[in-house]
Scaffold this motif. Structure first.
Motif, mmCIF file in Angstrom:
data_model
loop_
_atom_site.group_PDB
_atom_site.id
_atom_site.type_symbol
_atom_site.label_atom_id
_atom_site.label_comp_id
_atom_site.label_asym_id
_atom_site.label_seq_id
_atom_site.Cartn_x
_atom_site.Cartn_y
_atom_site.Cartn_z
ATOM 1 N N ASP A 195 -3.602 3.212 19.428
ATOM 2 C CA ASP A 195 -3.749 3.258 17.972
ATOM 3 C C ASP A 195 -4.851 2.333 17.500
ATOM 4 O O ASP A 195 -5.671 2.714 16.647
ATOM 5 C CB ASP A 195 -2.420 2.923 17.288
ATOM 6 N N LEU A 222 -6.368 10.239 16.002
ATOM 7 C CA LEU A 222 -5.157 9.632 15.447
ATOM 8 C C LEU A 222 -4.264 10.676 14.791
ATOM 9 O O LEU A 222 -3.039 10.537 14.778
ATOM 10 C CB LEU A 222 -5.526 8.556 14.424
ATOM 11 N N GLU A 223 -4.881 11.720 14.249
ATOM 12 C CA GLU A 223 -4.121 12.763 13.561
ATOM 13 C C GLU A 223 -3.693 13.894 14.490
ATOM 14 O O GLU A 223 -2.977 14.805 14.063
ATOM 15 C CB GLU A 223 -4.961 13.324 12.413
ATOM 16 N N SER A 224 -4.107 13.845 15.742
ATOM 17 C CA SER A 224 -3.747 14.889 16.708
ATOM 18 C C SER A 224 -2.255 14.821 17.043
ATOM 19 O O SER A 224 -1.721 13.765 17.383
ATOM 20 C CB SER A 224 -4.569 14.704 17.985
ATOM 21 N N ASP A 225 -1.590 15.953 16.975
ATOM 22 C CA ASP A 225 -0.165 16.001 17.315
ATOM 23 C C ASP A 225 0.070 15.544 18.752
ATOM 24 O O ASP A 225 1.014 14.794 19.026
ATOM 25 C CB ASP A 225 0.378 17.420 17.126
ATOM 26 N N ARG A 228 -0.467 11.728 19.052
ATOM 27 C CA ARG A 228 0.646 11.024 18.386
ATOM 28 C C ARG A 228 1.922 11.101 19.216
ATOM 29 O O ARG A 228 2.614 10.097 19.424
ATOM 30 C CB ARG A 228 0.886 11.607 16.999
ATOM 31 N N ASP A 229 2.247 12.291 19.705
ATOM 32 C CA ASP A 229 3.501 12.467 20.439
ATOM 33 C C ASP A 229 3.478 11.758 21.796
ATOM 34 O O ASP A 229 4.483 11.186 22.222
ATOM 35 C CB ASP A 229 3.790 13.956 20.649
ATOM 36 N N LEU A 232 1.376 7.543 20.704
ATOM 37 C CA LEU A 232 1.570 6.715 19.527
ATOM 38 C C LEU A 232 3.018 6.694 19.050
ATOM 39 O O LEU A 232 3.308 6.034 18.058
ATOM 40 C CB LEU A 232 0.675 7.231 18.371
ATOM 41 N N SER A 233 3.897 7.398 19.730
ATOM 42 C CA SER A 233 5.292 7.440 19.292
ATOM 43 C C SER A 233 5.922 6.071 19.467
ATOM 44 O O SER A 233 5.668 5.361 20.432
ATOM 45 C CB SER A 233 6.080 8.486 20.083
#
Length: 234
Positions: A195, A222-225, A228-229, A232-233
Motif C-alpha cells: 500500500d 491500489l484500486e485493482s480488485d 486489494r484482495d 492489501l486485505s
C-alpha cells in the motif's frame, strides 16, 4: 526520455527458470516506480539482473538508450543504475564515513560535495560519521545503505525492500526519505509494504510467479480488485 527498457527478459539459475518474458519501462519523468508481489516470485532476481549481477538467459535490457544486457555490474553503475540491496550489505567494521566513501569510488572528484548532500538528507550519518556501521540501529543502517547508494550519483536508484525488518515508525521515516530522494533521482522500489509503495508510485508492476501480471499507475493498482484482495486485505 526512457531511463530503462526491459523487453522479454528470461532469467534462471541452471535448470530453474525464475523470470519469464518480463517487460517493463521506466521513463525519466517517473519519480517512483514500484515493483510489488509476493515473496519468492523473482523480484530480487530481477533487480540483480538489472544490476548486472545475474546474466539473463534471453531478452534485452536498455539503460539510457544503451543495451546493457551483457554488461558487468560496475559498467552498469557507471551509467547511473545503482542498487541498494536487501540486507544492506554494509561494511560493519568500517565507519559510517568509510562506507560512504566506498560508495563514491567512481566519483572521487565530487566526493566532498556529494557527501555534504547526503549528510544534509541524513543528519544522523553526520552525527555518527566515526561510528562503526555494524553498531548502528536498524533504521540508521538503512539510512547509511541508501546514503552509500546516493554517493554513486545514480540516475536510477533501485531499492530492494528498504523497510525490511524495521519497526513501523522507522519504516515510515524511510518512505519519507524515498519521497524526498525521488524529487531528484528516479527510484525503482521493491517493497513488501504494498500500500505504501503504490501510494508513492507514479507507475507500478505486479510480479507473480516470475511474470508481470499487471501494470498501471500506482493509483490504478491500489484500486485493482486483485491487488486489494491479495495484498492489501486486512
Amino acid at each position: 526520455m526512457t531511463m530503462l527498457e526491459v523487453e522479454d527478459l528470461n532469467v534462471g539459475y541452471g535448470d530453474l527458470q525464475v523470470l519469464w518474458d518480463v517487460s517493463m519501462t521506466i521513463e525519466a519523468d517517473d519519480d517512483v516506480v514500484a515493483l510489488v508481489g509476493p515473496n519468492g516470485t523473482g523480484k530480487t532476481t530481477l533487480m540483480k539482473t538489472l544490476s548486472g549481477i545475474v546474466e539473463p538467459t534471453s531478452g534485452r535490457i536498455e539503460l539510457l538508450g544503451e543495451d546493457v544486457s551483457a554488461y558487468d555490474a560496475d559498467e552498469i553503475v557507471s551509467l547511473g543504475f545503482v542498487q541498494v540491496s536487501e540486507g544492506r550489505n554494509l561494511f560493519g567494521d568500517m565507519s559510517v564515513y568509510e562506507n560512504l566513501r566506498m560508495g563514491a569510488y567512481q566519483h572521487r572528484d565530487e566526493f566532498k560535495d556529494t557527501l555534504e548532500e547526503v549528510y544534509e538528507m541524513f543528519p544522523v550519518l553526520a552525527e555518527r560519521r566515526d561510528q562503526d556501521a555494524g553498531t548502528l540501529s536498524g533504521g540508521e543502517q538503512q539510512m547509511l545503505a541508501i546514503g552509500r547508494g546516493l554517493m554513486a550519483q545514480p540516475k536510477l536508484l533501485a531499492l530492494d525492500e528498504p523497510s525490511g525488518a524495521l519497526a513501523p515508525q522507522l519504516a515510515e521515516r524511510v518512505f519519507e526519505k524515498i519521497e524526498e530522494i525521488s524529487d531528484d533521482v528516479t527510484v525503482l522500489l521493491v517493497e513488501q509494504h504494498v500500500d505504501r509503495a503504490l501510494d508513492l508510485a507514479d507507475s507500478a508492476y505486479l510480479l507473480e510467479n516470475g511474470r508481470i501480471t499487471q501494470a498501471g499507475t500506482g493509483q490504478e493498482m491500489l484500486e485493482s480488485d486483485h491487488v486489494r484482495d491479495a495484498y492489501l486485505s486486512g
